[in-house]
Design a protein around this motif. Sequence first.
Motif, short mmCIF file in Angstrom:
data_model
loop_
_atom_site.label_atom_id
_atom_site.label_comp_id
_atom_site.label_asym_id
_atom_site.label_seq_id
_atom_site.Cartn_x
_atom_site.Cartn_y
_atom_site.Cartn_z
N GLY A 144 9.25 9.78 -9.85
CA GLY A 144 9.57 11.21 -9.99
C GLY A 144 9.91 11.79 -8.63
N GLY A 145 11.03 12.52 -8.56
CA GLY A 145 11.54 12.98 -7.27
C GLY A 145 11.25 14.43 -6.94
N GLY A 146 10.33 15.07 -7.65
CA GLY A 146 10.09 16.49 -7.44
C GLY A 146 8.94 16.78 -6.48
N ASP A 147 8.48 18.04 -6.53
CA ASP A 147 7.40 18.51 -5.66
C ASP A 147 6.13 17.67 -5.80
OD1 ASP A 147 9.14 20.72 -5.45
OD2 ASP A 147 7.43 22.02 -5.04
N GLY A 193 6.65 15.22 -14.36
CA GLY A 193 6.67 16.56 -14.93
C GLY A 193 5.42 16.86 -15.75
N PHE A 194 5.44 18.05 -16.36
CA PHE A 194 4.31 18.54 -17.14
C PHE A 194 4.82 18.97 -18.52
CE2 PHE A 194 3.18 18.93 -12.73
CZ PHE A 194 1.87 18.50 -12.69
N GLU A 195 3.94 18.87 -19.50
CA GLU A 195 4.36 19.16 -20.87
C GLU A 195 3.72 20.41 -21.44
OE1 GLU A 195 3.57 15.43 -22.88
OE2 GLU A 195 5.71 14.95 -22.72
N GLY A 196 3.26 21.28 -20.60
CA GLY A 196 2.70 22.53 -21.11
C GLY A 196 1.20 22.60 -20.93
N VAL A 197 0.58 23.56 -21.63
CA VAL A 197 -0.85 23.81 -21.42
C VAL A 197 -1.67 22.68 -22.03
CG1 VAL A 197 -0.54 26.31 -21.38
CG2 VAL A 197 -1.14 25.20 -23.52
N GLU A 198 -2.83 22.47 -21.44
CA GLU A 198 -3.73 21.46 -21.99
C GLU A 198 -4.31 21.98 -23.29
OE1 GLU A 198 -5.62 19.08 -18.33
OE2 GLU A 198 -6.02 21.21 -18.29
N HIS A 199 -4.67 21.05 -24.18
CA HIS A 199 -5.31 21.47 -25.42
C HIS A 199 -6.69 22.04 -25.09
CE1 HIS A 199 -2.12 19.77 -27.73
NE2 HIS A 199 -2.25 18.62 -27.11
N MET A 200 -6.97 23.21 -25.58
CA MET A 200 -8.27 23.81 -25.27
C MET A 200 -8.78 24.60 -26.47
SD MET A 200 -7.17 26.58 -22.37
CE MET A 200 -6.59 25.35 -21.24
#
Length: 494
Positions: free
Chosen positions: A298-301, A414-421
């Motif tokens: 992954g090439g991002g931050d 990357g990220f896929e959104g909020v964690e299940h909570m």
Amino acid sequence: MADPQGFLKHSRSDAPKRPKSERLQDWNEVYLEQDPAERNNAVRTQATRCMDCGIPFCHSGTAGCPLGNLIPEWNDLVRRGDWELASERLHATNNFPEFTGRLCPAPCEAACVLAISHDAGGAVAIKRVEETIADVSWENGYVQPAQATVSSGKRVAVVGSGPAGLAAAQQLTRAGHEVVVYERDDRLGGLLRYGIPEFKMEKKVLDRRLAQLRREGTKFVTGCEVGVDITVEQLRAEFDAVVLAVGALRGRDDKTTPGRELKGVHLAMDHLVPANRACEGDGPSEISAEGKHVIVIGGGDTGADCYGTATRQGALSVTQLDQYPMPPSVRDDERSPWPVWPHILRTYPAHEEAGERRFTVAVKRFVGDDDGHVRFIELQQVRVEKDSSGRRSVVPLSDEIEVLPADMVLLAIGFEGVEHMRLLEDLDISLSTRGTISCGSDWQTTAPGVFVCGDAHRGASLVVWAIAEGRSVANAVDKFLTGSSNLPSPVIPN
Ligand code: SF4
């Protein structure tokens, strides 16, 4: 009046960094701590390059600063040496300029008129000016608690203490509401604490700002997961409004590459969080790169953060893989007169220190040893294609396979959104197809009186967007509680 020819007299210069050999011996920020007078003079020269454009793209439109930072105004104040007024104008639109000055990839600089022409010498060094104003403000006591003069008698719970939650909390406290910030971790700051490495922003920078919020009256509760340690019923009974600023920390995993299950293949945050905890004095990181061949995918931050962290942990080698081509720089790309952000900004100080970046490559297979631990990766040259519907696919360019040693692989894709909570279930809030929390034009979720901001709403994004959304949600909550609001609202929900 700005010097309209300042950019012709002075070339752009970024903040000086410490020698690489020194940076790799510690976790401190990469930038050199300069003599304040010398630093201020150099930054005044940089501010002089600003032309004070009639239509300043840097702080307006869709490409500039989401906070609407008054960039030409404070550039001119710095040019004239009026640091105190510059601080006042900077803080008028940005609660935490010391965070953005260090962490934001500066869409303002990409939008700067001077970034367009090769002959202009590059964009005004806005980020450097911003960070210096913020640092001068702290050094000279310009940053003081701004206590509310009235009390609304209303109580607001903010769930999450990242930049969006902190910005919302500060704005609402200053508007006279009683604000309690709940953080499930043991320390405050969210990603600023446990996601961002010290070499990008030292935690003392966060802690001094938290001290200001406390003195203004914001209350904090750590180690408390809302929905578990305090129920939704209690929350509803005790507070008049709730702001969800829970981030978007669900890391995207690689579900298709053979060998993903091998030991030593981790999500990026599984590496960054313990490394940051180690810097806080919590003992050695349980996932360390010391003595290992490390592959960062992954090439991002986040990938760059893993890269710099692995280097400092003493990795034998660090290689960062990107499916995309090497980003052109403004100067390299002779075909186009236009800035090529964000690509021009995707080289980080960590990349200068050690290791290697590889472009247009993808992992075909992770290969393990008899103990089930990753030891190699098989790599292929690829091209990323998009079909007519925008769906992305990765196409191998040949059957040729390259083998690289890999004792540790970090997935920073990357990220896929909020964690299940539990909290979201109990509030009966469903997630969007992007895994984020949707809201109406007033930032209110489907649960009445419950608002959302930052990455939880927008998906993983820049710190500047988190602060902008935190400020905007504060305006919406203030209106909800009192019928009107004087708080600024720099952005609208997307
Ligand atoms: Fe100054 Fe660049 Fe903004 Fe123009 S676009 S006002 S030159 S910083």
